[in-house]
Design a protein around this motif. Structure first.
Motif, PDB file in Angstrom:
ATOM      1  N   SER A  86      74.465  14.100  27.953  1.00 29.19           N
ATOM      2  CA  SER A  86      73.018  14.238  27.786  1.00 29.19           C
ATOM      3  C   SER A  86      72.291  13.359  28.796  1.00 29.19           C
ATOM      4  N   LEU A  87      71.004  13.591  28.922  1.00 22.74           N
ATOM      5  CA  LEU A  87      70.174  12.804  29.838  1.00 22.74           C
ATOM      6  C   LEU A  87      68.760  12.756  29.266  1.00 22.74           C
ATOM      7  N   TYR A  88      68.326  11.571  28.868  1.00 17.91           N
ATOM      8  CA  TYR A  88      67.006  11.397  28.270  1.00 17.91           C
ATOM      9  C   TYR A  88      66.069  10.724  29.271  1.00 17.91           C
ATOM     10  N   GLY A  89      64.819  11.132  29.270  1.00  8.51           N
ATOM     11  CA  GLY A  89      63.829  10.470  30.105  1.00  8.51           C
ATOM     12  C   GLY A  89      62.847  11.445  30.722  1.00  8.51           C
ATOM     13  N   PHE A  90      61.868  10.903  31.382  1.00  6.05           N
ATOM     14  CA  PHE A  90      60.885  11.725  32.070  1.00  6.05           C
ATOM     15  C   PHE A  90      61.486  12.303  33.344  1.00  6.05           C
ATOM     16  N   LEU A  91      61.072  13.507  33.679  1.00  4.05           N
ATOM     17  CA  LEU A  91      61.620  14.189  34.840  1.00  4.05           C
ATOM     18  C   LEU A  91      61.514  13.343  36.105  1.00  4.05           C
ATOM     19  N   GLU A  92      60.379  12.670  36.273  1.00  2.58           N
ATOM     20  CA  GLU A  92      60.171  11.906  37.510  1.00  2.58           C
ATOM     21  C   GLU A  92      61.100  10.703  37.629  1.00  2.58           C
ATOM     22  N   ASP A  93      61.764  10.345  36.544  1.00  2.00           N
ATOM     23  CA  ASP A  93      62.685   9.200  36.577  1.00  2.00           C
ATOM     24  C   ASP A  93      64.132   9.608  36.833  1.00  2.00           C
ATOM     25  N   TYR A  94      64.412  10.907  36.806  1.00  2.00           N
ATOM     26  CA  TYR A  94      65.780  11.362  37.050  1.00  2.00           C
ATOM     27  C   TYR A  94      66.138  11.232  38.520  1.00  2.00           C
ATOM     28  N   THR A  95      67.386  10.898  38.803  1.00  2.00           N
ATOM     29  CA  THR A  95      67.868  10.907  40.177  1.00  2.00           C
ATOM     30  C   THR A  95      68.490  12.266  40.485  1.00  2.00           C
ATOM     31  N   VAL A  96      68.614  12.567  41.758  1.00  2.00           N
ATOM     32  CA  VAL A  96      69.247  13.819  42.165  1.00  2.00           C
ATOM     33  C   VAL A  96      70.698  13.861  41.672  1.00  2.00           C
ATOM     34  N   GLU A  97      71.370  12.723  41.716  1.00  2.00           N
ATOM     35  CA  GLU A  97      72.755  12.665  41.259  1.00  2.00           C
ATOM     36  C   GLU A  97      72.858  12.997  39.778  1.00  2.00           C
ATOM     37  N   GLU A  98      71.950  12.465  38.974  1.00  2.00           N
ATOM     38  CA  GLU A  98      71.975  12.745  37.538  1.00  2.00           C
ATOM     39  C   GLU A  98      71.748  14.225  37.265  1.00  2.00           C
ATOM     40  N   ILE A  99      70.811  14.819  37.979  1.00  2.00           N
ATOM     41  CA  ILE A  99      70.533  16.252  37.805  1.00  2.00           C
ATOM     42  C   ILE A  99      71.744  17.088  38.207  1.00  2.00           C
ATOM     43  N   ASN A 100      72.328  16.758  39.360  1.00  2.00           N
ATOM     44  CA  ASN A 100      73.502  17.504  39.833  1.00  2.00           C
ATOM     45  C   ASN A 100      74.687  17.357  38.884  1.00  2.00           C
ATOM     46  N   ASN A 101      74.858  16.169  38.310  1.00  2.00           N
ATOM     47  CA  ASN A 101      75.969  15.949  37.384  1.00  2.00           C
ATOM     48  C   ASN A 101      75.844  16.821  36.145  1.00  2.00           C
ATOM     49  N   LEU A 102      74.636  16.946  35.602  1.00  2.00           N
ATOM     50  CA  LEU A 102      74.449  17.797  34.433  1.00  2.00           C
ATOM     51  C   LEU A 102      74.730  19.255  34.762  1.00  2.00           C
ATOM     52  N   MET A 184      76.305  11.217  20.700  1.00  2.48           N
ATOM     53  CA  MET A 184      75.185  11.631  21.532  1.00  2.48           C
ATOM     54  C   MET A 184      73.845  11.378  20.852  1.00  2.48           C
ATOM     55  N   ASN A 185      73.840  11.415  19.518  1.00  2.00           N
ATOM     56  CA  ASN A 185      72.585  11.234  18.779  1.00  2.00           C
ATOM     57  C   ASN A 185      72.419   9.828  18.211  1.00  2.00           C
ATOM     58  N   GLU A 186      73.294   8.909  18.605  1.00  2.00           N
ATOM     59  CA  GLU A 186      73.183   7.539  18.114  1.00  2.00           C
ATOM     60  C   GLU A 186      72.030   6.784  18.757  1.00  2.00           C
ATOM     61  N   THR A 187      71.418   7.377  19.785  1.00  2.00           N
ATOM     62  CA  THR A 187      70.273   6.729  20.429  1.00  2.00           C
ATOM     63  C   THR A 187      69.017   6.806  19.562  1.00  2.00           C
ATOM     64  N   PHE A 188      68.997   7.715  18.591  1.00  2.00           N
ATOM     65  CA  PHE A 188      67.842   7.825  17.700  1.00  2.00           C
ATOM     66  C   PHE A 188      67.841   6.673  16.701  1.00  2.00           C
ATOM     67  N   SER A 189      66.666   6.165  16.404  1.00  2.00           N
ATOM     68  CA  SER A 189      66.547   5.136  15.367  1.00  2.00           C
ATOM     69  C   SER A 189      66.667   5.794  13.990  1.00  2.00           C
ATOM     70  N   GLU A 190      66.869   4.971  12.970  1.00  2.00           N
ATOM     71  CA  GLU A 190      66.975   5.500  11.605  1.00  2.00           C
ATOM     72  C   GLU A 190      65.690   6.225  11.207  1.00  2.00           C
ATOM     73  N   GLU A 191      64.563   5.680  11.612  1.00  2.00           N
ATOM     74  CA  GLU A 191      63.274   6.303  11.283  1.00  2.00           C
ATOM     75  C   GLU A 191      63.130   7.658  11.979  1.00  2.00           C
ATOM     76  N   GLU A 192      63.549   7.725  13.234  1.00  2.00           N
ATOM     77  CA  GLU A 192      63.476   8.983  13.980  1.00  2.00           C
ATOM     78  C   GLU A 192      64.370  10.044  13.355  1.00  2.00           C
ATOM     79  N   LEU A 193      65.567   9.639  12.937  1.00  2.00           N
ATOM     80  CA  LEU A 193      66.483  10.589  12.297  1.00  2.00           C
ATOM     81  C   LEU A 193      65.904  11.091  10.976  1.00  2.00           C
TER      82      LEU A 193
END
Length: 239
Positions: A86-102, A184-193
């Motif tokens: 997975s890859l979380y974040g705003f589009l403008e913060d992604y690197t080309v490498e991260e996009i290509n890897n996905l 993959m979903n452990e990044t969510f807080s208990e409140e978010e879940l």
């Protein structure tokens, strides 16, 4: 005839559950992994007495590793592509490498695996291929724009290849998990879940076995008239 399956991403929670279910279904399972070999060896000893499951270390980011993976396999009756990241974040913060890897692990890798195994599958009737996609490939997701996009590409790939290989007796489907209890979903807080779960009609997160059961069905003869489909495993939640 022996039933043999290749499962990629077998070191992940869903990959392990799928491999374990296929072992129970009488398959010999070849599990691709990239890391966590020590954990896999411990897990193997706990599953099916360590029998009928074999691990292959391969980096799906590398074309040569994919060639080696597919070259050393016995004749297959099923292929399940579960590898991903997975890859979380705003589009403008992604690197080309991260996009290509996905793009590589979610779209290019399964396409190359199927390309390399085309003679295997197209000369064998009643074989099955499953791509593990995501609910986000269907509805899109803020802060996961690239992840959602490659998952959508998987869905279209499945629809196209199901038509292309149907005359050869190969059924190709995808499953679209919703909120599943994995790392993959452990990044969510208990409140978010809790907030997400409140929107799920069945009132709970899914577990890896929920996905494995659907994959088992789609591979079995019970789904002999199903191909090119996307089965949602989401507890009624549309994201």
């Amino acid at each position: 005839m022996e039933k043999v399956a290749l499962v990629t991403g077998v070191s992940g929670g869903i990959g392990k559950a799928i491999a374990e279910r296929l072992l129970k279904d009488g398959f010999y399972v070849y599990g691709q992994f990239r890391s966590n070999e020590a954990d896999l060896i411990k897990w193997k000893d706990q599953v099916n007495n360590g029998e009928n499951i074999y691990f292959i270390k391969a980096n799906l980011m590398e074309e040569e590793d994919i060639k080696k993976l597919t070259h050393n396999l016995p004749p297959l009756t099923a292929f399940v592509h579960c590898a991903g990241q997975s890859l979380y974040g705003f589009l403008e913060d992604y690197t080309v490498e991260e996009i290509n890897n996905l793009w590589q692990v979610h779209v290019v890798a399964p396409a190359l695996i199927m390309k390399n195994l085309s003679s295997n599958f197209r000369t064998k009737k009643n074989s099955s291929i499953i791509i593990v996609s995501s609910i986000w490939g269907d509805v899109g997701a803020a802060l996961e724009s690239i992840y959602a996009s490659v998952k959508a590409a998987q869905i279209t790939f499945v629809k196209s290849m199901a038509k292309e290989w149907a005359s050869s007796g190969v059924r190709i489907n995808s499953v679209l998990p919703g909120l599943i209890h994995t790392k993959m979903n452990e990044t969510f807080s208990e409140e978010e879940l809790e907030e997400i779960i409140s929107d799920i009609p069945l009132g709970r997160m899914g577990v890896a076995d929920d996905v494995a059961g659907v994959v088992s069905f789609l591979i079995s003869s019970s789904s002999a008239y199903i191909t090119g489909q996307q089965l949602k495993i989401n507890g009624g939640w549309e994201g």
